[in-house]
Design an enzyme around this catalytic site. Structure first.
Site, PDB file in Angstrom:
ATOM      1  N   TYR A 144      15.148   4.233   3.220  1.00  0.00           N
ATOM      2  CA  TYR A 144      13.746   4.618   3.424  1.00  0.00           C
ATOM      3  C   TYR A 144      13.467   4.844   4.909  1.00  0.00           C
ATOM      4  O   TYR A 144      12.995   5.902   5.312  1.00  0.00           O
ATOM      5  CB  TYR A 144      12.849   3.518   2.866  1.00  0.00           C
ATOM      6  CG  TYR A 144      11.371   3.807   2.920  1.00  0.00           C
ATOM      7  CD1 TYR A 144      10.785   4.713   2.036  1.00  0.00           C
ATOM      8  CD2 TYR A 144      10.545   3.165   3.839  1.00  0.00           C
ATOM      9  CE1 TYR A 144       9.414   4.971   2.071  1.00  0.00           C
ATOM     10  CE2 TYR A 144       9.183   3.412   3.878  1.00  0.00           C
ATOM     11  CZ  TYR A 144       8.615   4.311   2.990  1.00  0.00           C
ATOM     12  OH  TYR A 144       7.258   4.550   3.031  1.00  0.00           O
ATOM     13  N   ARG A 185       4.975  -4.499  -4.503  1.00  0.00           N
ATOM     14  CA  ARG A 185       4.396  -4.657  -3.170  1.00  0.00           C
ATOM     15  C   ARG A 185       3.490  -5.880  -3.143  1.00  0.00           C
ATOM     16  O   ARG A 185       3.009  -6.343  -4.170  1.00  0.00           O
ATOM     17  CB  ARG A 185       3.622  -3.379  -2.775  1.00  0.00           C
ATOM     18  CG  ARG A 185       4.581  -2.313  -2.304  1.00  0.00           C
ATOM     19  CD  ARG A 185       3.874  -1.139  -1.698  1.00  0.00           C
ATOM     20  NE  ARG A 185       3.603  -0.108  -2.696  1.00  0.00           N
ATOM     21  CZ  ARG A 185       3.203   1.121  -2.395  1.00  0.00           C
ATOM     22  NH1 ARG A 185       3.010   1.473  -1.146  1.00  0.00           N
ATOM     23  NH2 ARG A 185       2.979   2.012  -3.330  1.00  0.00           N
TER      24      ARG A 185
HETATM   25  P1  NAD Z   1       3.882   6.344  -4.548  1.00  0.00           P
HETATM   26  O1  NAD Z   1       5.238   5.898  -4.939  1.00  0.00           O
HETATM   27  O2  NAD Z   1       2.723   5.927  -5.376  1.00  0.00           O
HETATM   28  O3  NAD Z   1       3.817   7.925  -4.408  1.00  0.00           O
HETATM   29  C1  NAD Z   1       4.934   8.726  -4.158  1.00  0.00           C
HETATM   30  C2  NAD Z   1       4.858   9.931  -5.094  1.00  0.00           C
HETATM   31  O4  NAD Z   1       5.948  10.801  -4.813  1.00  0.00           O
HETATM   32  C3  NAD Z   1       4.954   9.541  -6.567  1.00  0.00           C
HETATM   33  O5  NAD Z   1       3.967  10.224  -7.302  1.00  0.00           O
HETATM   34  C4  NAD Z   1       6.363   9.977  -6.949  1.00  0.00           C
HETATM   35  O6  NAD Z   1       6.481  10.276  -8.333  1.00  0.00           O
HETATM   36  C5  NAD Z   1       6.555  11.167  -6.052  1.00  0.00           C
HETATM   37  N1  NAD Z   1       7.956  11.470  -5.770  1.00  0.00           N
HETATM   38  C6  NAD Z   1       8.943  10.598  -5.427  1.00  0.00           C
HETATM   39  N2  NAD Z   1      10.106  11.249  -5.241  1.00  0.00           N
HETATM   40  C7  NAD Z   1       9.850  12.571  -5.478  1.00  0.00           C
HETATM   41  C8  NAD Z   1      10.642  13.737  -5.464  1.00  0.00           C
HETATM   42  N3  NAD Z   1      11.962  13.689  -5.184  1.00  0.00           N
HETATM   43  N4  NAD Z   1      10.054  14.919  -5.776  1.00  0.00           N
HETATM   44  C9  NAD Z   1       8.741  14.985  -6.101  1.00  0.00           C
HETATM   45  N5  NAD Z   1       7.937  13.905  -6.137  1.00  0.00           N
HETATM   46  C10 NAD Z   1       8.488  12.707  -5.827  1.00  0.00           C
HETATM   47  O7  NAD Z   1       3.685   5.867  -3.027  1.00  0.00           O
HETATM   48  P2  NAD Z   1       2.417   5.946  -2.070  1.00  0.00           P
HETATM   49  O8  NAD Z   1       2.122   4.577  -1.661  1.00  0.00           O
HETATM   50  O9  NAD Z   1       1.355   6.793  -2.643  1.00  0.00           O
HETATM   51  O10 NAD Z   1       3.066   6.686  -0.830  1.00  0.00           O
HETATM   52  C11 NAD Z   1       2.863   8.064  -0.578  1.00  0.00           C
HETATM   53  C12 NAD Z   1       3.564   8.441   0.705  1.00  0.00           C
HETATM   54  O11 NAD Z   1       3.027   7.677   1.796  1.00  0.00           O
HETATM   55  C13 NAD Z   1       5.067   8.180   0.695  1.00  0.00           C
HETATM   56  O12 NAD Z   1       5.725   9.229   1.354  1.00  0.00           O
HETATM   57  C14 NAD Z   1       5.202   6.897   1.453  1.00  0.00           C
HETATM   58  O13 NAD Z   1       6.461   6.801   2.084  1.00  0.00           O
HETATM   59  C15 NAD Z   1       4.074   7.007   2.469  1.00  0.00           C
HETATM   60  N6  NAD Z   1       3.635   5.689   2.938  1.00  0.00           N
HETATM   61  C16 NAD Z   1       2.943   4.852   2.107  1.00  0.00           C
HETATM   62  C17 NAD Z   1       2.574   3.593   2.565  1.00  0.00           C
HETATM   63  C18 NAD Z   1       1.807   2.632   1.691  1.00  0.00           C
HETATM   64  O14 NAD Z   1       1.549   1.500   2.128  1.00  0.00           O
HETATM   65  N7  NAD Z   1       1.395   2.976   0.504  1.00  0.00           N
HETATM   66  C19 NAD Z   1       2.899   3.200   3.862  1.00  0.00           C
HETATM   67  C20 NAD Z   1       3.609   4.074   4.660  1.00  0.00           C
HETATM   68  C21 NAD Z   1       3.967   5.322   4.202  1.00  0.00           C
HETATM   69  N1  UDP Z   2       5.978 -10.153  -0.127  1.00  0.00           N
HETATM   70  C1  UDP Z   2       5.791 -11.438  -0.598  1.00  0.00           C
HETATM   71  N2  UDP Z   2       5.672 -11.615  -1.942  1.00  0.00           N
HETATM   72  C2  UDP Z   2       5.682 -10.591  -2.829  1.00  0.00           C
HETATM   73  C3  UDP Z   2       5.851  -9.268  -2.337  1.00  0.00           C
HETATM   74  C4  UDP Z   2       6.012  -9.092  -0.977  1.00  0.00           C
HETATM   75  O1  UDP Z   2       5.755 -12.408   0.175  1.00  0.00           O
HETATM   76  O2  UDP Z   2       5.548 -10.849  -4.032  1.00  0.00           O
HETATM   77  C5  UDP Z   2       6.102  -9.956   1.345  1.00  0.00           C
HETATM   78  C6  UDP Z   2       7.302  -9.126   1.776  1.00  0.00           C
HETATM   79  O3  UDP Z   2       8.437  -9.961   1.935  1.00  0.00           O
HETATM   80  C7  UDP Z   2       6.806  -8.551   3.088  1.00  0.00           C
HETATM   81  C8  UDP Z   2       5.307  -8.371   2.869  1.00  0.00           C
HETATM   82  O4  UDP Z   2       4.968  -9.226   1.767  1.00  0.00           O
HETATM   83  O5  UDP Z   2       7.005  -9.468   4.137  1.00  0.00           O
HETATM   84  C9  UDP Z   2       4.901  -6.948   2.530  1.00  0.00           C
HETATM   85  O6  UDP Z   2       5.726  -6.493   1.498  1.00  0.00           O
HETATM   86  P1  UDP Z   2       5.552  -5.052   0.822  1.00  0.00           P
HETATM   87  O7  UDP Z   2       6.703  -4.865  -0.095  1.00  0.00           O
HETATM   88  O8  UDP Z   2       4.191  -4.920   0.266  1.00  0.00           O
HETATM   89  O9  UDP Z   2       5.612  -4.011   2.027  1.00  0.00           O
HETATM   90  P2  UDP Z   2       6.559  -3.829   3.298  1.00  0.00           P
HETATM   91  O10 UDP Z   2       7.547  -4.960   3.421  1.00  0.00           O
HETATM   92  O11 UDP Z   2       7.221  -2.545   3.082  1.00  0.00           O
HETATM   93  O12 UDP Z   2       5.602  -3.866   4.426  1.00  0.00           O
END
Ligand code: NAD
Ligand code: UDP
Length: 308
Positions: A144, A185
């Site tokens: 990732y 998450r």
């Molecule tokens: P999510 O998993 O809900 O959404 C991702 C979407 O992309 C899904 O609908 C999935 O089906 C689609 N997808 C995955 N692989 C694909 C592919 N090969 N072709 C077409 N579609 C595909 O996640 P999200 O939380 O909505 O995240 C959206 C974007 O934001 C992602 O790129 C993620 O890396 C980025 N992002 C999210 C967070 C967060 O906290 N949610 C933080 C940082 C970055």
């Molecule tokens: N985490 C946790 N318990 C859970 C899920 C996640 O303590 O059931 C912790 C995880 O180890 C991390 C933080 O919460 O330190 C955020 O995790 P998440 O997977 O939401 O996002 P990311 O690590 O990508 O920020």
């Protein structure tokens, strides 16, 4: 009216973005392979003449005529992106190459959903955009983190070499309604556990930190960034930092839960601290989050109550 392509549009953030841009009078192509996204997230938009849903995988070329591209396609939660790590790298790298090719041909502006994970386990705190990060290139989060870093590299190179108009959003932990219930998450896990009065699973001692942004605020920022002229990476998130243990206690309080807190093994390479410095977003976009973590969590809790 703009023609806007949103990859990953059926996902958590993408569905809110699709809804908002459609309501603002744009023509939306929502492209998704439904790996972690769902038709349920955008069911209420299907049938609108200005909304088109396309099942497609971004690792393959896609042709359309558009003015703007939001590239969100990529699984975002560790259990989902680690399910098939090779596919995760392909999605980030081949996906952005295909989308940059499309942007170049259409002269569209393209926004890449990058991530705070480009900073890895950061040694600079709070994180500023100038920081190059501390990323393990061979660990279980690397598919990732490095995929997203390579996507940023490609964005900058298409900009320098081909004049593609780019925006890079470094998104920090975002939460809200339509997060997948099983995505592992911290927000979804803790809320679901609390609502079921099951033990809250804190990984490690819970002294690692995160800062959580409500999805409506994040969507606001993405649209502002897209419509700005800023081409360098920009942090987007809420700087209110919590230890994971305090966050667990807050969720227990807001859900009136009887859950106890239990401690489980900390996953490898779990970043110790994370908090965005958002001075740049404030200066360039006039943006900062307006939803308090309490209010955002209450609406997220309501959502999970309805779907459990
Ligand atoms: P999510 O998993 O809900 O959404 C991702 C979407 O992309 C899904 O609908 C999935 O089906 C689609 N997808 C995955 N692989 C694909 C592919 N090969 N072709 C077409 N579609 C595909 O996640 P999200 O939380 O909505 O995240 C959206 C974007 O934001 C992602 O790129 C993620 O890396 C980025 N992002 C999210 C967070 C967060 O906290 N949610 C933080 C940082 C970055
Ligand atoms: N985490 C946790 N318990 C859970 C899920 C996640 O303590 O059931 C912790 C995880 O180890 C991390 C933080 O919460 O330190 C955020 O995790 P998440 O997977 O939401 O996002 P990311 O690590 O990508 O920020």
């Amino acid at each position: 009216m703009k023609r806007i392509l949103i990859t990953g549009g059926a996902g958590f953030i993408g569905s809110h973005l699709s809804e908002r841009l459609l309501n603002e009078g744009n023509d939306i192509i929502c492209l998704d392979n439904f790996f972690t996204g769902s038709k349920n997230n955008i069911r209420h938009l299907i049938g609108n003449n200005h909304f088109e849903l396309v099942r497609h995988d971004v690792i393959l070329e896609y042709l359309a005529e558009v003015d703007q591209i939001y590239n969100l396609a990529c699984p975002a939660s560790p259990i989902h992106y680690q399910y098939n790590p090779i596919k995760t790298v392909k999605t980030s790298v081949m996906g952005i190459i295909n989308m940059l090719g499309l942007a170049k041909r259409c002269k569209a502006t393209i926004l890449q959903a990058s991530t705070s994970e480009v900073y890895g386990d950061p040694k600079v705190h709070p994180q500023v955009e100038e920081y190059w990060g501390n990323v393990n290139p061979i660990g279980i989060r690397s598919c990732y983190d490095e995929g997203k870093r390579c996507a940023e590299t490609l964005m900058m190179d298409y900009h320098r070499q081909n004049n593609v108009d780019i925006r890079i959003a470094r998104i920090f932990n975002t939460y809200g309604p339509r997060m997948a219930i099983n995505d592992g998450r911290v927000v979804s896990n803790f809320i679901v556990q609390a609502l079921k009065n099951e033990p809250i699973t804190v990984y490690g001692q819970g002294n690692q930190t995160r800062a959580f942004c409500y999805v409506a605020d994040l969507v606001d920022a993405l649209i502002k960034l897209m419509n700005s002229d800023y081409t360098m990476p920009m942090n987007l998130g809420n700087p209110e930092e919590y230890t994971i243990l305090d966050f667990a206690k807050l969720i227990i309080e807001l859900t009136n839960s009887n859950s106890e807190i239990i401690f489980k093994e900390l996953p490898a390479d779990d970043p110790v601290q994370r908090e965005p410095n958002i001075s740049l977003a404030k200066e360039k976009l006039g943006w900062q989050p307006s939803t308090s973590v309490r209010d955002g969590l209450l609406s997220t809790i309501k959502y999970f109550e309805e779907i459990i």
